[in-house]
Design a protein around this motif. Structure first.
Motif, PDB file in Angstrom:
ATOM      1  N   UNK A  55       0.813  -1.212   0.000  1.00  0.00           N
ATOM      2  CA  UNK A  55       0.000   0.000   0.000  1.00  0.00           C
ATOM      3  C   UNK A  55       0.847   1.263   0.000  1.00  0.00           C
ATOM      4  N   UNK A  56       2.092   1.188   0.425  1.00  0.00           N
ATOM      5  CA  UNK A  56       2.990   2.333   0.361  1.00  0.00           C
ATOM      6  C   UNK A  56       3.279   2.731  -1.076  1.00  0.00           C
ATOM      7  N   UNK A  57       3.465   1.739  -1.940  1.00  0.00           N
ATOM      8  CA  UNK A  57       3.697   2.012  -3.358  1.00  0.00           C
ATOM      9  C   UNK A  57       2.438   2.610  -3.977  1.00  0.00           C
ATOM     10  N   UNK A  58       1.289   2.075  -3.594  1.00  0.00           N
ATOM     11  CA  UNK A  58       0.028   2.601  -4.113  1.00  0.00           C
ATOM     12  C   UNK A  58      -0.167   4.049  -3.681  1.00  0.00           C
ATOM     13  N   UNK A  59       0.097   4.337  -2.412  1.00  0.00           N
ATOM     14  CA  UNK A  59      -0.041   5.707  -1.905  1.00  0.00           C
ATOM     15  C   UNK A  59       0.921   6.654  -2.621  1.00  0.00           C
ATOM     16  N   UNK A  60       2.162   6.222  -2.796  1.00  0.00           N
ATOM     17  CA  UNK A  60       3.142   7.055  -3.502  1.00  0.00           C
ATOM     18  C   UNK A  60       2.711   7.284  -4.952  1.00  0.00           C
ATOM     19  N   UNK A  61       2.134   6.270  -5.571  1.00  0.00           N
ATOM     20  CA  UNK A  61       1.631   6.429  -6.933  1.00  0.00           C
ATOM     21  C   UNK A  61       0.519   7.460  -7.008  1.00  0.00           C
ATOM     22  N   UNK A  64       2.101  10.882  -6.579  1.00  0.00           N
ATOM     23  CA  UNK A  64       2.745  11.243  -7.840  1.00  0.00           C
ATOM     24  C   UNK A  64       1.734  11.666  -8.896  1.00  0.00           C
ATOM     25  N   UNK A  65       0.610  10.976  -8.969  1.00  0.00           N
ATOM     26  CA  UNK A  65      -0.443  11.356  -9.924  1.00  0.00           C
ATOM     27  C   UNK A  65      -0.990  12.737  -9.607  1.00  0.00           C
ATOM     28  N   UNK A  66      -1.143  13.045  -8.313  1.00  0.00           N
ATOM     29  CA  UNK A  66      -1.635  14.367  -7.927  1.00  0.00           C
ATOM     30  C   UNK A  66      -0.661  15.459  -8.375  1.00  0.00           C
ATOM     31  N   UNK A  67       0.626  15.233  -8.144  1.00  0.00           N
ATOM     32  CA  UNK A  67       1.634  16.215  -8.561  1.00  0.00           C
ATOM     33  C   UNK A  67       1.702  16.327 -10.085  1.00  0.00           C
ATOM     34  N   UNK A  68       1.643  15.196 -10.774  1.00  0.00           N
ATOM     35  CA  UNK A  68       1.692  15.200 -12.230  1.00  0.00           C
ATOM     36  C   UNK A  68       0.482  15.940 -12.806  1.00  0.00           C
ATOM     37  N   UNK A  69      -0.688  15.692 -12.248  1.00  0.00           N
ATOM     38  CA  UNK A  69      -1.903  16.380 -12.705  1.00  0.00           C
ATOM     39  C   UNK A  69      -1.787  17.885 -12.470  1.00  0.00           C
ATOM     40  N   UNK A 131      11.246  10.743 -15.741  1.00  0.00           N
ATOM     41  CA  UNK A 131      12.294  10.399 -14.784  1.00  0.00           C
ATOM     42  C   UNK A 131      11.900  10.800 -13.368  1.00  0.00           C
ATOM     43  N   UNK A 132      11.099  11.852 -13.222  1.00  0.00           N
ATOM     44  CA  UNK A 132      10.685  12.276 -11.886  1.00  0.00           C
ATOM     45  C   UNK A 132       9.463  11.510 -11.389  1.00  0.00           C
ATOM     46  N   UNK A 133       8.645  11.029 -12.296  1.00  0.00           N
ATOM     47  CA  UNK A 133       7.471  10.252 -11.898  1.00  0.00           C
ATOM     48  C   UNK A 133       7.848   8.810 -11.581  1.00  0.00           C
ATOM     49  N   UNK A 134       8.975   8.362 -12.111  1.00  0.00           N
ATOM     50  CA  UNK A 134       9.414   6.977 -11.919  1.00  0.00           C
ATOM     51  C   UNK A 134       9.588   6.626 -10.442  1.00  0.00           C
ATOM     52  N   UNK A 135      10.119   7.546  -9.654  1.00  0.00           N
ATOM     53  CA  UNK A 135      10.288   7.284  -8.226  1.00  0.00           C
ATOM     54  C   UNK A 135       8.965   7.063  -7.522  1.00  0.00           C
ATOM     55  N   UNK A 136       7.958   7.840  -7.882  1.00  0.00           N
ATOM     56  CA  UNK A 136       6.628   7.661  -7.291  1.00  0.00           C
ATOM     57  C   UNK A 136       6.067   6.290  -7.643  1.00  0.00           C
TER      58      UNK A 136
END
Length: 170
Positions: A55-61, A64-69, A131-136
């Motif tokens: 769930x940590x990966x899901x939360x980070x994803x 990341x989607x919020x920042x990307x949007x 490259x910046x979204x990959x970490x999320x």
């Protein structure tokens, strides 16, 4: 669209600063996008009922989607302020967002790497959304990635303010 409908004059004569108008529209649109993204949350519940995901990966994803949007939305605001036509603003913003994606696309980096070298590739990839979204996507909340998305958003919103001040002045 506001220029075409003639509501930009009304908006610019309100007792608010252009920055307040820009931030108000941006935040309202960003909240709408976050609600839309959260519409996929039932899948997270289903996956948790059927298995045991990280769930940590899901939360980070999601973060990341919020920042990307938000970043893409700020770019769209700038494109909209620069043009009078919605279609042109749409095409212009798609081109900018595509460029930010392609800067980190491995085949493009390999092709351009022949001419700009290793350091040039690192600089070019540093401007890439991928490259910046990959970490999320991997579940890593790195401050450099957050700063990247926030700085692109702030720059785009600042530039939108400069364009609107130019419209107000002349």
């Amino acid at each position: 669209e506001e220029k075409r409908l003639g509501t930009i004059e009304f908006l610019l004569t309100l007792p608010i600063t252009p920055l307040q108008a820009i931030l108000g529209k941006f935040i309202a649109s960003w909240i709408f996008l976050i609600v839309v993204i959260l519409g996929s949350f039932p899948m997270v519940i289903t996956v948790n009922l059927l298995g045991s995901p990280d769930n940590g990966v899901i939360l980070a994803g999601y973060i990341g989607c919020f920042f990307l949007a938000g970043t893409y939305l700020a770019i769209v605001c700038l494109a909209s302020a620069l043009t009078k036509n919605q279609v042109i603003a749409f095409i212009f913003s798609i081109m900018i967002c595509l460029l930010l994606n392609l800067l980190g696309f491995p085949p493009i980096l390999d092709l351009v790497g022949r001419w700009i070298g290793t350091q040039g590739i690192e600089v070019m990839a540093g401007f890439s959304v991928l490259s910046h979204f990959d970490g999320f996507q991997k579940g890593i909340l790195d401050s450099r990635d957050v700063i990247y998305f926030v700085s692109i958003s702030v720059f785009s919103l600042f530039a939108t303010g400069v364009v609107l001040r130019g419209h107000r002045a002349g």
